[in-house]
Design a protein around this motif. Structure first.
Motif: not given
Length: 331
Positions: A139-142, A147-148, A154-156, A204-206
């Motif tokens: 749900n963090y990627f909806n 996703l911010e 993600l950096e880690a 993810v892809i956009v």
């Protein structure tokens, strides 16, 4: 490359809880997991790795990737309450890999209610434990905005290279959605779930994620949900409404997918669209107990080469790539 494991001390932690998620013994003596959307019998398949390992070997499967129990919501609990248990679970996963001579591989959990702790844990997971990566609630990627929140994590994860399975699950502080009026299992666990998986892959892809974090490999569950079946419509929408920016279909091949809980017809379609070199065997064990090789791969109308690719080679190549990135980062 898609199964879940509730052992490693998590079962003891959940027995001590009184709020969802927790374990309780019913009046009939059956131990059940009280999860976000109901409850289910909590058999030894969920928490005793030896049960699953024996069934694996009986079916001829040589390796299995266990994951922190996605969708249960344990990683969303206050960090002060759950971070120590998550770290102990991750240590246990690493030990299982050693104890089983690599037959069991693990994706770890991170305490998402405290991103600083989560970042430190993902570094430890890759640098010290050598686990291939983590599982995150999808749900963090909806959406691009949602996703911010996870950018620091993600950096880690990108530092040592990291595999991330995006599995259906809630965000910290998010409440489960309202239940459908009828046929809950079909509507939630099939139709809505597959649509949500497609939304995640789309994000993810956009987004810039594939380029901003080149050392992260993203796994989308269930063959990308509905995407293999609607990508032509997505292309048509772009062609007719925004011809200067075609839909980035090719970027779908920069993700990895598993075929958990799906069958030969879906696998055939996904191989045509996504490529066998991006697809891995998955079962969603112990929720689904089908032998994924005999259930999905054997009946599929695919070449022997593509069947071998899905059965073992895609996963082998992915894990080798992750090991190489970790070793290079440690130099």
């Amino acid at each position: 490359m898609h199964s879940h494991y509730y052992g490693g001390g998590l079962d003891s932690t959940l027995r001590a809880r009184q709020n969802r998620p927790y374990l309780r013994t019913r009046d009939d003596g059956v131990l059940v997991m009280v999860a976000m959307n109901g409850e289910f019998p909590f058999t030894s398949h969920y928490y005793d790795h030896r049960v699953g390992l024996a069934e694996m070997r009986a079916a001829g499967l040589t390796h299995r990737m266990l994951t922190f129990p996605g969708a249960l919501g344990v990683e969303l609990l206050p960090a002060a309450e759950i971070a120590t248990a998550i770290s102990a679970y991750n240590d246990h996963l690493a030990q299982l890999t050693q104890d089983t001579d690599g037959a069991l591989i693990g994706l770890a959990g991170v305490p998402l209610a405290d991103l600083d702790l989560a970042c430190a844990e993902v570094r430890r997971i890759r640098r010290d434990l050598g686990l291939p990566g983590i599982i995150l609630p999808s749900n963090y990627f909806n959406s691009l905005q949602e996703l911010e929140i996870l950018r620091p994590l993600l950096e880690a994860a990108n530092e040592y290279g990291c595999h991330i399975m995006l599995h259906p699950g809630l965000k910290v502080g998010e409440q489960p959605p309202a239940r459908p009026a009828d046929h809950i299992q079909y509507r939630l666990s099939a139709v809505e779930l597959q649509s949500s998986v497609a939304q995640v892959a789309l994000t993810v892809i956009v987004s810039d994620m594939l380029d901003a974090y080149p050392n992260i490999t993203f796994q989308i569950v269930n063959l990308g949900g509905t995407l293999p079946f609607i990508f032509e419509r997505l292309e048509s929408i772009a062609r007719h409404r925004n011809p200067a920016e075609p839909f980035p279909t090719a970027r779908l091949r920069r993700l990895w997918y598993d075929c958990a809980s799906l069958g030969p017809r879906a696998l055939e379609t996904a191989v045509k669209i996504l490529g066998a070199d991006r697809i891995m065997l998955g079962s969603d064990y112990p929720i689904f107990k089908d032998d994924p090789y005999n259930h999905a791969v054997v009946p599929a109308e695919l070449s022997a080469e593509n069947k071998a690719q899905v059965t073992w080679k895609t996963a082998h190549d992915l894990l080798s790539h992750l090991d190489e990135m970790r070793q290079n980062a440690a130099r």
